[in-house]
Design an enzyme around this catalytic site. Structure first.
Site, PDB file in Angstrom:
ATOM      1  N   GLU A   1      -1.809   6.439 -82.811  1.00 26.38           N
ATOM      2  CA  GLU A   1      -0.582   5.896 -83.399  1.00 26.38           C
ATOM      3  C   GLU A   1       0.373   5.443 -82.326  1.00 26.38           C
ATOM      4  O   GLU A   1       1.070   4.427 -82.477  1.00 26.38           O
ATOM      5  CB  GLU A   1       0.075   6.958 -84.294  1.00 26.38           C
ATOM      6  CG  GLU A   1       1.220   6.468 -85.152  1.00 26.38           C
ATOM      7  CD  GLU A   1       2.591   6.511 -84.455  1.00 26.38           C
ATOM      8  OE1 GLU A   1       3.563   5.968 -85.035  1.00 26.38           O
ATOM      9  OE2 GLU A   1       2.690   7.090 -83.343  1.00 26.38           O
TER      10      GLU A   1
ATOM     11  N   ASP B   1      -2.276  12.038 -82.013  1.00 30.42           N
ATOM     12  CA  ASP B   1      -2.135  11.746 -80.593  1.00 30.42           C
ATOM     13  C   ASP B   1      -0.718  11.985 -80.100  1.00 30.42           C
ATOM     14  O   ASP B   1       0.245  11.990 -80.867  1.00 30.42           O
ATOM     15  CB  ASP B   1      -2.576  10.324 -80.276  1.00 30.42           C
ATOM     16  CG  ASP B   1      -1.774   9.263 -81.016  1.00 30.42           C
ATOM     17  OD1 ASP B   1      -1.488   9.462 -82.212  1.00 30.42           O
ATOM     18  OD2 ASP B   1      -1.438   8.225 -80.400  1.00 30.42           O
TER      19      ASP B   1
END
Length: 375
Positions: A143, A82
């Site tokens: 994350e 991400d």
């Protein structure tokens, strides 16, 4: 630390760059990693891996070892898929050997440069003619919004007890030896609503209570090892109503557990004192987001990575960081983990960039790690 291509064959140097440029062009904001995960699934299959996803969207893979390293314990390689905002429609540019965005978005080197380096290392070691240890891979989701993917990862699916995470800003050659523990706080203040123009004296403003507490609170850089922040405040309904409710979220981090405990306690006391003095109520919840990292220079993973760096002409350097990463979660689960710097600079900003030479060198180091028959 920029280097030359001498440690990375020409086709591999082109592969790591092309892969990185491909990945950053795929939008993958936290919670929307599906498209990039699907592309990564193909890369991992091509590198000889068994690939699967878990219930939260983490992408996992494994591959048997071969050659002199075939009987070594497995090594976990990990990076996150991400990215942060502004991260829609990234258009990378290469100027004077440095990859940047067009200036309107982040670049996404955090963490797609780490992903590209891992994929290149897997590609280059996917043959039976040389040594390679067994490998496990985790490309995690979300994350950037609290290590969500790593926290929900079922570690019983993995056999590795040693890991390398590619997710540290800073020069190639840096190894995160110390990283903080983090406490996350949720605070709810309840006052008493009243008409702000007719009977303000009858109200107890939750916003005023919050402001009184924050005004005397130690925030920002507390000491060389400790930081704290109140990052989210929500409250109030209208300008003519004394606000009865405020909700806040904050955090404290420290490399030292005692200092973290003291800072968290201080923040609690500030809210409790303000609420008591002004006739309000406060509820204060603390969650341990992750525990810290304290790697010895003599640890097996530091020695292994340092040996690979030396083999590729890079001097290893142990560093401390104030940031958390999936490495914290793995360490907390008993997996000895080194988080490596690979040259990404200015993460989470439109100035984010990475030198092509650093991207290549990061891949070279991982190839050396996987190929090392000593493990």
């Amino acid at each position: 630390m920029s280097t030359t291509r001498e440690n990375l064959p020409g086709d591999a140097a082109q592969f790591v760059l092309d892969t990185f440029l491909t990945l950053v062009r795929i939008d993958s904001l936290s919670g929307d990693e599906g498209a990039v995960a699907e592309r990564l699934r193909g890369y991992l299959h091509d590198a000889g891996c068994q690939v699967w996803s878990d219930h939260v969207g983490n992408l996992l893979a494994r591959r048997a070892g071969h050659g002199a390293g075939g009987m070594l314990p497995p090594l976990l390689l990990s990076a996150h898929m991400d990215t942060v905002e502004p991260g829609h429609g990234i258009q990378p540019r290469i100027v004077h050997g440095v990859v940047r965005s067009d200036g309107t978005t982040i670049l996404g080197a955090d963490d797609k440069a780490g992903v590209a380096a891992i994929l290149t290392a897997l590609r280059q070691t996917n043959h039976t003619g040389a040594s390679c240890c067994p490998v496990e891979v985790v490309f995690s989701v979300q994350e950037e919004v609290g290590l969500v993917g790593a926290k929900h990862l079922d570690l019983t699916q993995l056999a590795a007890k040693t890991a390398i995470v590619m997710d540290s800003a800073g020069p190639v050659g840096s190894i995160v030896a110390r990283a903080p523990s983090q406490d996350t706080m949720t605070i709810e203040i309840t006052g008493h609503a009243s008409h702000a123009g007719v009977a303000p004296e009858q109200g107890v403003s939750a916003i005023v209570v919050a402001s009184k507490a924050i005004a005397v609170m130690r925030l920002g850089r507390i000491d060389p090892e400790t930081t704290a922040n109140i990052g989210v405040i929500r409250g109030g309904m209208a300008t003519n109503i004394i606000p009865a409710h405020v909700t806040m979220r904050g955090e404290a981090r420290s490399l030292d557990e005692a200092r973290l405990a003291a800072q968290t306690s201080h923040m609690r006391e500030c809210f409790e004192t303000a609420a008591r003095d002004l006739g309000a109520k406060v509820e204060f919840w603390v969650e341990r987001s992750y525990s810290g990292i304290n790697l010895s220079p003599e640890s097996a993973v530091v020695k292994r990575v340092s040996r690979a760096m030396a083999a590729t002409g890079v001097a290893a350097s142990l560093i401390s960081t104030g940031g958390g990463s999936d490495a914290n979660i793995f360490m907390g689960a008993g997996i000895e983990t080194a988080n490596l710097g690979f040259g990404m600079m200015g993460p989470h900003s439109v100035e984010e960039h990475i030198a092509v030479a650093d991207l290549e060198q990061a891949a070279s180091i991982l190839i050396a790690v996987l190929s090392d028959p000593q493990g």
